[in-house]
Write an enzyme that holds these catalytic residues in place. Structure first.
Site, PDB file in Angstrom:
ATOM      1  N   PRO A   1       0.886  -1.139  -0.051  1.00  0.00           N
ATOM      2  CA  PRO A   1       0.264  -0.028   0.058  1.00  0.00           C
ATOM      3  C   PRO A   1       0.878   1.081  -0.082  1.00  0.00           C
ATOM      4  O   PRO A   1       1.652   1.520   0.864  1.00  0.00           O
ATOM      5  CB  PRO A   1      -0.756  -0.112   1.262  1.00  0.00           C
ATOM      6  CG  PRO A   1      -0.624  -1.441   1.616  1.00  0.00           C
ATOM      7  CD  PRO A   1       0.902  -1.873   1.086  1.00  0.00           C
ATOM      8  N   GLU A   2       0.780   1.992  -0.946  1.00  0.00           N
ATOM      9  CA  GLU A   2       1.245   3.371  -0.891  1.00  0.00           C
ATOM     10  C   GLU A   2       0.026   4.363  -0.730  1.00  0.00           C
ATOM     11  O   GLU A   2      -0.989   3.709  -0.365  1.00  0.00           O
ATOM     12  CB  GLU A   2       1.884   3.564  -2.258  1.00  0.00           C
ATOM     13  CG  GLU A   2       2.998   2.618  -2.642  1.00  0.00           C
ATOM     14  CD  GLU A   2       3.693   2.953  -3.907  1.00  0.00           C
ATOM     15  OE1 GLU A   2       3.910   4.129  -4.382  1.00  0.00           O
ATOM     16  OE2 GLU A   2       4.168   1.834  -4.541  1.00  0.00           O
TER      17      GLU A   2
ATOM     18  N   HIS B   1      -3.614 -14.710   8.940  1.00  0.00           N
ATOM     19  CA  HIS B   1      -3.002 -13.470   9.022  1.00  0.00           C
ATOM     20  C   HIS B   1      -3.622 -12.349   9.683  1.00  0.00           C
ATOM     21  O   HIS B   1      -3.294 -11.225   9.416  1.00  0.00           O
ATOM     22  CB  HIS B   1      -2.137 -13.298   7.737  1.00  0.00           C
ATOM     23  CG  HIS B   1      -1.264 -14.326   7.287  1.00  0.00           C
ATOM     24  ND1 HIS B   1      -0.185 -14.589   7.752  1.00  0.00           N
ATOM     25  CD2 HIS B   1      -1.083 -15.084   6.236  1.00  0.00           C
ATOM     26  CE1 HIS B   1       0.314 -15.635   7.296  1.00  0.00           C
ATOM     27  NE2 HIS B   1      -0.338 -16.026   6.217  1.00  0.00           N
TER      28      HIS B   1
ATOM     29  N   ARG C   1       2.867 -10.308   5.892  1.00  0.00           N
ATOM     30  CA  ARG C   1       4.461 -10.266   6.184  1.00  0.00           C
ATOM     31  C   ARG C   1       4.629  -9.649   7.439  1.00  0.00           C
ATOM     32  O   ARG C   1       5.948  -9.325   7.959  1.00  0.00           O
ATOM     33  CB  ARG C   1       4.834  -9.284   5.094  1.00  0.00           C
ATOM     34  CG  ARG C   1       4.947 -10.206   3.859  1.00  0.00           C
ATOM     35  CD  ARG C   1       5.519  -9.368   2.737  1.00  0.00           C
ATOM     36  NE  ARG C   1       6.788  -9.173   2.598  1.00  0.00           N
ATOM     37  CZ  ARG C   1       7.368  -8.502   1.933  1.00  0.00           C
ATOM     38  NH1 ARG C   1       6.995  -8.157   0.855  1.00  0.00           N
ATOM     39  NH2 ARG C   1       8.909  -8.276   1.951  1.00  0.00           N
TER      40      ARG C   1
ATOM     41  N   ARG D   1      20.789  18.006  -2.656  1.00  0.00           N
ATOM     42  CA  ARG D   1      20.762  16.490  -2.791  1.00  0.00           C
ATOM     43  C   ARG D   1      21.252  15.998  -3.906  1.00  0.00           C
ATOM     44  O   ARG D   1      21.237  16.538  -4.999  1.00  0.00           O
ATOM     45  CB  ARG D   1      19.149  16.191  -2.736  1.00  0.00           C
ATOM     46  CG  ARG D   1      18.381  16.524  -1.619  1.00  0.00           C
ATOM     47  CD  ARG D   1      18.636  15.705  -0.314  1.00  0.00           C
ATOM     48  NE  ARG D   1      18.533  14.143  -0.637  1.00  0.00           N
ATOM     49  CZ  ARG D   1      17.677  13.629   0.120  1.00  0.00           C
ATOM     50  NH1 ARG D   1      16.720  14.308   0.936  1.00  0.00           N
ATOM     51  NH2 ARG D   1      17.170  12.345   0.108  1.00  0.00           N
TER      52      ARG D   1
END
Length: 271
Positions: free
Chosen positions: A2-3, A91, A110, A152
């Site tokens: 998920p973003e 899970h 996970r 940067r």
DNA sequence: CGCCAGGCCTGCACGC
DNA sequence: TGCGTGCAGGCCTGGC
């Protein structure tokens, strides 16, 4: 997985089910997530009124009237609203029971996700305090990225994925936004000018907006709070498409590694 | 079997 | 010396 778009889809799905409800109970089946789930949750949460659900980067913030439940989905997490007494799967590590009998359930194979509790301002939590700008906020734009990147030496893709600079953009959407902007991911961030950063900021916003509109991306296990998958992966231009033709020019998409993450780009369209 | 996967914190090395 | 920066490792399971 998920973003930002998937977390936002989750937030929108949860909000109407949680807001205005009271917490009836907490079940922790496996506390061994990214950080151990605090045992005091079970004592501190029941009885609290949920005031709303917000998002900061990839974190979900459940306002529990004097305390905040902070949720993160890690790589494989999903949150669902389920009927009372729904049998948990292997899970399903965490449940919040609500006073209408429904359950908020976290599934995370996970276990890179997190369930945290704080009774001070959630935004001041150490994990959230250092987060960068929200890419869907009005303040996010080309000028802002330009100013952030003058010192940067890292590549623009690594900067986009740096949560201290921009919150919520992960590997998929960094790849896709750079493709949309026509910018090569390896380009040192300090070598990109104001004008191109304007194009990139628009591309980031548009990529996230389209992904949210499609219900996010479902690559293996992401589902929204109602169990529905997302479909944005069907619109990918480059991610996961190494060797396949570029949707713009037809040349094969290239794949390289940056910071142990895979980067996909079109060598012709992205310069 | 080895390798890969959407995240991201931590520790370490480096250069100014 | 201190700080910003940039890498690599580690946490897990599942699928190919």
């Amino acid at each position: 997985m998920p973003e930002l778009p998937e977390v936002e889809i989750t937030r929108r799905g949860l909000e109407p089910h949680l807001t205005g409800r009271r917490v009836a109970g907490v079940t922790v089946r496996n506390p061994n997530l990214r950080w151990p789930v605090a045992p005091e949750l079970s004592a501190r949460l029941p009885g609290r009124l949920v005031r709303g659900v917000s998002r900061r980067g990839k974190y979900l913030l459940v306002d529990c009237s004097g305390g905040w439940l902070i949720l993160h989905l890690g790589m494989s997490g999903s949150l669902r609203i389920l009927p009372a007494a729904s049998p948990p799967g292997k899970h399903d590590h965490f449940d919040l029971a609500l006073d209408d009998g429904t359950l908020l359930r976290l599934r995370d194979p996970r276990r890179f996700g997190a369930v945290l509790w704080t009774e001070t301002d959630a935004l001041r939590h150490p994990l959230l305090a250092g987060l960068g700008i929200e890419p869907l906020s009005p303040e996010f734009g080309g000028d802002w990225i330009y100013r952030q990147t003058r010192a940067r030496t890292a590549s623009i893709k690594q900067v986009l994925m740096d949560g201290r600079v921009v919150a919520g953009v992960g590997n998929i959407y960094a790849n896709e936004a750079l493709f949309r902007a026509g910018i090569r991911p390896q380009t040192p961030a300090r070598r990109i000018g104001r004008k191109r950063y304007g194009i990139l900021a628009d591309a980031v916003r548009e990529t996230l907006r389209l992904a949210i509109a499609a219900g996010g991306s479902t690559l293996r296990d992401f589902v929204g709070s109602d169990g529905a998958p997302g479909y944005f992966q069907q619109q990918y231009g480059v991610y996961g498409r190494a060797g396949l033709p570029c949707p713009h020019c037809g040349r094969p998409i290239a794949e390289v590694r940056q910071g142990q993450r895979s980067t996909c780009y079109c060598p012709r369209c992205q310069t």
